[in-house]
Design a protein around this motif. Structure first.
Motif, short mmCIF file in Angstrom:
data_model
loop_
_atom_site.label_atom_id
_atom_site.label_comp_id
_atom_site.label_asym_id
_atom_site.label_seq_id
_atom_site.Cartn_x
_atom_site.Cartn_y
_atom_site.Cartn_z
N ARG A 163 17.02 -6.99 -4.14
CA ARG A 163 17.73 -8.32 -4.10
C ARG A 163 17.93 -9.56 -5.27
O ARG A 163 18.77 -9.62 -5.75
N GLY A 176 20.70 -17.33 8.69
CA GLY A 176 20.77 -17.96 8.10
C GLY A 176 20.04 -18.48 7.54
O GLY A 176 21.28 -19.29 6.01
N GLU A 219 19.38 -17.04 16.05
CA GLU A 219 18.98 -16.15 14.47
C GLU A 219 18.68 -15.46 13.92
O GLU A 219 19.67 -15.21 12.92
N LYS A 275 17.14 -7.02 11.60
CA LYS A 275 16.99 -6.22 9.84
C LYS A 275 16.72 -7.14 9.25
O LYS A 275 16.59 -6.29 7.69
N TYR A 320 21.35 -9.58 -5.67
CA TYR A 320 22.62 -11.30 -5.17
C TYR A 320 21.98 -11.50 -6.53
O TYR A 320 21.90 -13.38 -6.09
N GLY A 330 16.15 -14.36 11.31
CA GLY A 330 15.29 -13.32 10.06
C GLY A 330 14.52 -13.59 9.54
O GLY A 330 13.29 -13.56 9.42
N ARG A 331 15.15 -14.55 7.95
CA ARG A 331 14.26 -14.77 6.57
C ARG A 331 13.36 -15.38 7.47
O ARG A 331 12.05 -15.26 6.25
N TYR A 367 13.73 -8.46 3.88
CA TYR A 367 15.66 -7.85 3.13
C TYR A 367 14.73 -7.18 2.25
O TYR A 367 15.24 -6.25 1.38
N SER A 424 23.36 -16.27 4.78
CA SER A 424 22.42 -15.57 5.09
C SER A 424 22.13 -17.05 3.50
O SER A 424 22.83 -17.23 2.86
N1 LLP Z 1 22.47 -12.92 12.12
C1 LLP Z 1 23.27 -11.89 11.82
C2 LLP Z 1 24.68 -11.84 12.11
C3 LLP Z 1 23.23 -11.42 10.51
O1 LLP Z 1 24.54 -10.60 10.23
C4 LLP Z 1 22.43 -11.21 9.90
C5 LLP Z 1 22.01 -11.21 8.80
C6 LLP Z 1 21.13 -12.86 10.81
C7 LLP Z 1 21.54 -13.14 11.30
C8 LLP Z 1 20.03 -13.41 9.69
O2 LLP Z 1 20.34 -13.99 8.96
P1 LLP Z 1 19.18 -14.75 8.60
O3 LLP Z 1 18.55 -15.76 8.72
O4 LLP Z 1 18.06 -13.27 8.20
O5 LLP Z 1 19.22 -15.81 7.07
N2 LLP Z 1 20.20 -8.47 3.32
C9 LLP Z 1 20.02 -9.53 2.43
C10 LLP Z 1 20.98 -10.49 4.06
C11 LLP Z 1 22.35 -10.51 4.19
C12 LLP Z 1 21.45 -10.71 5.99
C13 LLP Z 1 22.53 -10.06 6.91
N3 LLP Z 1 22.57 -10.59 8.17
C14 LLP Z 1 18.90 -10.43 1.11
O6 LLP Z 1 18.25 -10.22 1.36
O7 LLP Z 1 19.50 -12.03 1.71
#
Ligand code: LLP
Length: 462
Positions: free
Chosen positions: A359, A273, A315, A91, A363, A317-318, A420, A235
């Motif tokens: 963003r 996150g 998991e 995502k 946010y 992403g960012r 994102y 996150s």
């Molecule tokens: N796993 C799950 C179940 C999630 O819902 C998410 C993010 C991740 C992993 C990855 O999180 P990361 O490592 O990328 O922080 N759009 C927002 C953040 C919402 C993220 C939704 N889920 C932003 O731009 O900060």
């Protein structure tokens, strides 16, 4: 939204107190940029390519993706957390080629929609190594995932358990699932992106007993294989204390399910996150440190609970794609706006905005920027970079020092937009979503092309 922030409104003149005037406004702050980014005579270079020359061909706004940087961040997570599996959260940004990179670097993939699954399968990604999330997956999406042989579906509701049970019974194809649990942790991040406190839509609460009840219900379905528990607390998190508390609660439930229901689950996922640096305020921990902390907690807890350590996964992403991309814009107008107290604010309007980076508006996120197409000797001034959309909240970078002679035609680049940015881009005001151009060793490849007016008109049936 970063945990080290000063409170909104703590301004000196027109800039937040954390924003320090740089010694040389032409310099990059290396920890905000991808590894191959550098300045040469004022021009930004990424992947060995002059960005002004590159955008002379591909136009602006454009996302520039540093392939070496992306791959090395993916590898760093994989190596630091081994033998745990790393599921890249698609995502944050996904396209066919990036799914291939993830595959080549030996990571697994987290998808959360039929669209993301389609991209992954198109890239030839092994479905066994895909996890499927979502709090409201449709029967069609679940059926497709189960038939495709997705390695784990992360179950989010009692309705979904019944839906999956029905599909496995009808198709004769078993489903492997994890239970998304909410650990009741208040992660220190923006409210909209925190996900493990109790009052929100995701998962099953551990404290209410729902998560245990979900396990019991799943075990009644012969076609469903319960593989483990899954917790994602939010996150852009810097403070690892939240992960520790969540891990403790998740593992305690893991043990309870083993003892009381006689089902030993082989896996646990502690989610993503991990925070990244958007500005000089942010100081993220490297993956090795995150991994060491997490491993220690899991080992300790499992020993205390008298259970075998489950196979771990995470998991992010960012933390993989975020710093690997920057966005390049062309300045269109510069305006001095008088504020109360005799201050002025310099508004720099660029040719994108909230349609390629929502963003800041959504946010209250902070970003940084640099002049990317020349050197300037002019004194630095605190500027606000805004987009071209019909909204006053259309801000890309709230406050940044830029040379005071910034003018139409200059290029500005914003680092750390990979996560994102493109993935939450919109066609607001019928904007055409920008391309993603990968750069490596002096070669540019467009992975996602810029949208055209024809693309927009395709869905408008006239
Ligand atoms: N796993 C799950 C179940 C999630 O819902 C998410 C993010 C991740 C992993 C990855 O999180 P990361 O490592 O990328 O922080 N759009 C927002 C953040 C919402 C993220 C939704 N889920 C932003 O731009 O900060």
């Amino acid at each position: 939204m970063n945990n080290s922030h000063v409170s909104p409104g703590s301004f000196t003149g027109t800039s937040p107190v954390w924003l320090k005037e740089p010694d040389d406004v032409n310099d990059l702050m290396p920890h905000l940029w991808s590894q191959t980014a550098e300045k040469r005579d004022g021009d930004l270079y990424v992947g060995g390519l002059s960005i002004p020359e590159l955008v002379a061909n591909v136009n602006t706004p454009a996302f520039i993706l540093d392939e070496d940087d992306f791959r090395s961040r993916a590898r760093a997570f994989k190596e630091a957390f081994a033998p745990a599996d790393v599921y890249y959260a698609g995502k944050s940004f996904l396209c066919t080629e990036v799914a291939r990179w993830i595959d080549q670097e030996g990571l697994c993939l987290d998808v959360c929609s039929d669209g993301e699954l389609t991209v992954a399968l198109r890239a030839g990604f092994d479905p066994e190594r895909i996890g499927y999330h979502g709090n409201n997956k449709t029967a069609m999406e679940l059926r497709r995932a189960i038939i495709a042989g997705v390695g784990r579906i992360i179950v989010d509701s009692f309705d979904e358990i019944e839906r999956i049970g029905a599909i496995t019974a009808e198709t004769g194809t078993p489903a492997r699932v994890m239970i998304r649990v909410t650990a009741g942790v208040e992660a220190h991040t923006h409210e909209f992106i925190a996900t493990a406190h109790e009052d929100q839509k995701f998962g099953f609460s551990i404290s209410s007993g729902d998560a245990f009840g979900a396990a019991r219900r799943i075990l009644e379905h012969p076609g469903i294989d319960l593989r483990g528990l899954h917790s994602h607390i939010g996150s852009q998190i810097f403070d690892t204390a939240g992960f520790e508390v969540a891990a403790r609660r998740v593992l305690a439930l893991h043990a309870k399910i083993a003892h009381e229901l006689g089902h030993v689950m082989p896996e646990t996922d502690l989610g993503g996150g991990f925070g990244i640096a958007y500005t000089s305020q942010d100081d993220p921990k490297p993956p090795v440190e995150l991994a060491a902390g997490m491993r220690e907690i899991v080992t300790q807890e499992c020993r205390g609970l008298g259970i075998e350590e489950p196979h771990l996964s995470i998991e992010p992403g960012r933390a993989i794609v975020g710093p690997s991309m920057c966005t390049v814009y062309t300045v269109g107008t510069v305006k001095q706006v008088a504020l109360d107290g005799g201050h002025t604010r310099t508004y720099v309007s660029v040719d994108g905005g909230m349609s390629d980076n929502i963003r800041t508006a959504l946010y209250d996120a902070d970003y940084s920027a640099t002049l990317a197409s020349r050197t300037s000797d002019a004194a630095p001034v605190v500027a606000r970079i805004v987009g071209k959309h019909c909204e006053s909240g259309d801000i890309v970078v709230k406050d940044e020092f830029l040379p005071s002679d910034i003018r139409p035609g200059d290029l500005v680049a914003v680092p750390a937009t990979g996560a994102y940015g493109r993935s939450m881009a919109s066609n607001y005001n019928h904007a055409l979503r920008p391309p993603v151009v990968a750069v490596k060793d002096g070669v540019a490849r467009t992975l996602v092309r810029r949208e055209t007016v024809e693309d927009l008109l395709t869905t408008d049936l006239g």
